[in-house]
Design a protein around this motif. Structure first.
Motif, PDB file in Angstrom:
ATOM      1  N   SER A   1     -12.994   8.596  -3.388  1.00 28.84           N
ATOM      2  CA  SER A   1     -11.642   8.391  -3.672  1.00 28.84           C
ATOM      3  C   SER A   1     -10.902   7.485  -2.520  1.00 28.84           C
ATOM      4  N   PHE A   2     -11.665   7.392  -1.561  1.00 32.95           N
ATOM      5  CA  PHE A   2     -10.955   6.683  -0.203  1.00 32.95           C
ATOM      6  C   PHE A   2     -11.068   5.525  -0.560  1.00 32.95           C
TER       7      PHE A   2
ATOM      8  N   GLY B   1       0.873  -1.183   0.009  1.00 29.24           N
ATOM      9  CA  GLY B   1       0.066   0.040   0.028  1.00 29.24           C
ATOM     10  C   GLY B   1       0.987   1.401   0.050  1.00 29.24           C
ATOM     11  N   ILE B   2       1.970   1.213   0.887  1.00 35.65           N
ATOM     12  CA  ILE B   2       2.893   2.670   0.725  1.00 35.65           C
ATOM     13  C   ILE B   2       3.398   2.504  -0.456  1.00 35.65           C
ATOM     14  N   TYR B   3       4.008   1.359  -0.926  1.00 39.44           N
ATOM     15  CA  TYR B   3       4.729   1.426  -2.483  1.00 39.44           C
ATOM     16  C   TYR B   3       3.654   1.978  -3.523  1.00 39.44           C
ATOM     17  N   GLY B   4       2.510   1.538  -3.319  1.00 38.82           N
ATOM     18  CA  GLY B   4       1.511   2.100  -4.271  1.00 38.82           C
ATOM     19  C   GLY B   4       1.127   3.307  -4.199  1.00 38.82           C
ATOM     20  N   GLY B   5       0.768   3.810  -3.019  1.00 37.41           N
ATOM     21  CA  GLY B   5       0.116   5.028  -2.568  1.00 37.41           C
ATOM     22  C   GLY B   5       1.255   6.069  -3.092  1.00 37.41           C
ATOM     23  N   TRP B   6       2.327   6.065  -2.381  1.00 34.48           N
ATOM     24  CA  TRP B   6       3.546   7.037  -2.434  1.00 34.48           C
ATOM     25  C   TRP B   6       3.775   7.007  -3.721  1.00 34.48           C
TER      26      TRP B   6
ATOM     27  N   PHE C   1      -4.751  13.463  -4.026  1.00 36.13           N
ATOM     28  CA  PHE C   1      -3.980  13.477  -2.710  1.00 36.13           C
ATOM     29  C   PHE C   1      -4.271  12.475  -1.753  1.00 36.13           C
ATOM     30  N   MET C   2      -5.450  11.876  -1.840  1.00 37.19           N
ATOM     31  CA  MET C   2      -5.966  10.927  -1.079  1.00 37.19           C
ATOM     32  C   MET C   2      -4.978   9.553  -1.161  1.00 37.19           C
ATOM     33  N   ASN C   3      -4.436   9.483  -2.415  1.00 36.88           N
ATOM     34  CA  ASN C   3      -3.367   8.131  -2.620  1.00 36.88           C
ATOM     35  C   ASN C   3      -2.664   8.118  -1.331  1.00 36.88           C
ATOM     36  N   LEU C   4      -1.873   9.291  -0.951  1.00 35.72           N
ATOM     37  CA  LEU C   4      -0.826   9.215   0.023  1.00 35.72           C
ATOM     38  C   LEU C   4      -1.162   8.170   1.298  1.00 35.72           C
ATOM     39  N   MET C   5      -2.479   8.466   1.623  1.00 37.12           N
ATOM     40  CA  MET C   5      -2.847   7.697   3.019  1.00 37.12           C
ATOM     41  C   MET C   5      -3.907   6.514   2.701  1.00 37.12           C
ATOM     42  N   SER C   6      -4.640   6.597   1.562  1.00 32.63           N
ATOM     43  CA  SER C   6      -5.873   5.908   1.349  1.00 32.63           C
ATOM     44  C   SER C   6      -5.313   4.420   0.692  1.00 32.63           C
ATOM     45  N   ARG C   7      -4.275   4.395   0.095  1.00 33.09           N
ATOM     46  CA  ARG C   7      -3.820   3.049  -0.524  1.00 33.09           C
ATOM     47  C   ARG C   7      -2.894   2.316   0.573  1.00 33.09           C
ATOM     48  N   PRO C   8      -2.175   2.907   1.391  1.00 34.63           N
ATOM     49  CA  PRO C   8      -1.602   2.433   2.572  1.00 34.63           C
ATOM     50  C   PRO C   8      -2.590   1.912   3.448  1.00 34.63           C
ATOM     51  N   GLY C   9      -3.632   2.696   3.719  1.00 31.63           N
ATOM     52  CA  GLY C   9      -4.756   2.429   4.549  1.00 31.63           C
ATOM     53  C   GLY C   9      -5.398   1.229   4.206  1.00 31.63           C
ATOM     54  N   GLY C  10      -5.818   1.069   2.927  1.00 29.38           N
ATOM     55  CA  GLY C  10      -6.368  -0.434   2.538  1.00 29.38           C
ATOM     56  C   GLY C  10      -5.636  -1.389   2.750  1.00 29.38           C
ATOM     57  N   GLY C  11      -4.271  -1.453   2.430  1.00 28.85           N
ATOM     58  CA  GLY C  11      -3.441  -2.499   2.510  1.00 28.85           C
ATOM     59  C   GLY C  11      -3.124  -2.895   4.167  1.00 28.85           C
ATOM     60  N   TRP C  12      -3.172  -1.909   4.918  1.00 25.77           N
ATOM     61  CA  TRP C  12      -2.923  -2.132   6.326  1.00 25.77           C
ATOM     62  C   TRP C  12      -4.434  -2.664   6.837  1.00 25.77           C
TER      63      TRP C  12
END
Length: 489
Positions: free
Chosen positions: A397-398, A143-148, A341-352
């Motif tokens: 987007s989240f 998620g961090i890899y994809g989002g950031w 912008f939501m990518n920075l937290m949303s994608r890592p959040g989905g993975g977490w």
């Protein structure tokens, strides 16, 4: 979240160094892939492009990414992420420099078409991260890899116009685009000198054969062929849009040649798939070595709805806000950028969330939220308060981006030696989704466009019911013939 289960965000050693370098490589590929978008008006003015020629550049930019993600997935599994990312970053700087020095539409179009290849870089890091992180941390790490990394498109939008202004004059945009290519070339060396495919002492498992994805049963062989059809459908759709029926970049004759080439390519792919997997018709694969391709098929459909809709919505959202709420384009673009912008937290959040509560349950909840989100957006009109419309877009987007994170939390848990190819196919489906949704958008109203996405999310939810929660271990065979069991729970 920074200390979650051994993931120390501020560390730059061991697995964290690999994760940080991976998302930086992905970030740079997205800066290069979308370096034209924020500069389109200036580029059009500089090269004397018509409105249809600008639209053609946008189509060409995503055309090659569909087959490229499949090809790059195969190369990653065969040669490892270290070499594959090095070559993608280095070689794709060439069409970037070509675009920066283009003097007419034809030159710009060829460069943009070739630059679609860099959009496939994402696949490489999925395999790299899966080699370095255990199953209970994998969703967060991916998620961090994809989002950031994904944030590279927003970073390009924010920084490149300023860089172009800094250089000034008619050629400012050329320097901005050229610098992004130089960054890609330099980072290819940084990447090569600082990463290894696996932690010390680990085995890098490769496919037994290259040329097509391996499957382990007769039913999966036919399902794999069925899942290839939408990719060829999307490429046919792109051909149609470039023909006289669309923006007339192709003549009628060129379009027919392109359709014929796609049919021949599909026949060749069927032949290759049988060459790699024909043995499943002669004798069954031992159960310990089997994997279920239906897991891949479900994730393909979900990524079609998540990343496909994200690419399409990012393309149209500034215009949507500008037209519905009578805003100037700069303000509308600023509001629309909140979606990315939501990518920075949303994608890592989905993975977490996926690591914490399970892959299938997380995907079911996020896909339901995605359907409701787009249903809500379909009802936005000028009677809505602007702040509420922006909030609805951000909430939607989240679910979209957290869903992407949850999809790629599951991808590396299917079959380790095929992770690049599975990620390539799933990633390609995201681009197929974007092509389909953008084609729909050219034919219907904004409201109907959002409703179509909501409907495909419902289809995704139904197919999810057939997915199985990854549990236990997956089996891989080392070169010396010994077996390794990799934990996926």
């Amino acid at each position: 979240m920074s200390e979650h289960a051994g993931i120390k965000l501020w560390s730059f050693t061991g697995k964290m160094k690999t994760l940080h370098l991976s998302w930086m490589a992905f970030f740079i590929t997205f800066v290069v892939w979308f370096n034209h978008a924020p500069l389109l008006a200036v580029i059009a003015n500089s090269l004397g492009l018509s409105s249809s020629e600008i639209k053609t550049l946008l189509i060409l930019n995503v055309a090659l990414t569909i087959p490229a993600r499949v090809i790059i997935g195969m190369l990653t599994d065969r040669y490892g992420p270290k070499l594959t990312y090095t070559w993608v970053l280095a070689l794709c700087s060439i069409p970037c420099f070509m675009f920066a020095t283009a003097s007419n539409f034809e030159q710009a179009a060829i460069a943009r078409f070739l630059l679609g290849f860099i959009g496939a870089g994402f696949v490489i890091g999925i395999r790299m991260v899966s080699e370095w992180f255990p199953a209970n941390e994998l969703g967060t790490a991916e998620g961090i890899y994809g989002g950031w990394g994904n944030f590279g498109s927003a970073a390009a939008a924010m920084s490149l116009p300023a860089i172009a202004l800094l250089f000034g004059g008619d050629d400012g945009w050329r320097y901005a685009v050229g610098l992004s290519g130089l960054l890609s070339l330099i980072f290819s060396v940084v990447w090569y000198l600082n990463v290894s495919d696996t932690p010390k002492g680990s085995t890098y498992f490769k496919p037994k054969q290259t040329g097509a994805m391996e499957v382990t049963s007769k039913g999966d062989f036919w399902l794999l062929l069925v899942m290839k059809i939408p990719m060829y459908g999307a490429l046919s759709l792109l051909t149609w849009k470039l023909s006289p029926n669309g923006v007339s970049l192709f003549s009628e004759q060129s379009a027919l040649i392109a359709y014929f080439a796609l049919v021949l390519l599909f026949i060749y792919e069927v032949k290759q798939t049988y060459k790699v997997n024909g043995h499943v018709f002669k004798k069954p694969v031992p159960e310990i070595h089997q994997y279920k391709f239906k897991q891949v098929a479900v994730l393909n459909i979900l990524y079609f709805a998540t990343f496909g809709s994200e690419l399409a919505v990012i393309s149209m959202l500034p215009l949507f806000f500008a037209e519905v709420f009578s805003l100037d384009m700069v303000y509308a673009g600023l509001l629309a950028s909140l979606y990315a912008f939501m990518n920075l937290m949303s994608r890592p959040g989905g993975g977490w969330i996926s690591d914490k509560f399970g892959r299938k349950k997380t995907l079911l909840i996020l896909t339901a939220g995605l359907a409701l989100g787009y249903l809500t957006m379909s009802s936005i009109d000028s009677s809505w308060p602007l702040a509420l419309a922006v909030l609805a877009a951000m909430a939607c987007s989240f679910f979209v981006q957290a869903g992407e994170g949850a999809v790629f939390a599951a991808v590396p848990l299917i079959k380790r030696r095929l992770t690049g190819q599975i990620a390539g196919m799933t990633g390609a489906y995201g681009n197929v989704g974007a092509v389909v949704y953008l084609t729909v958008l050219s034919m219907v109203s904004y409201q109907q466009f959002f409703l179509v996405i909501a409907a495909t999310a419902v289809v995704g939810f139904i197919t999810l019911l057939f997915m199985e929660e990854p549990e236990g271990t997956m089996t891989e065979v080392r070169e010396d013939g010994t077996i390794e069991l990799i934990n996926v729970t």
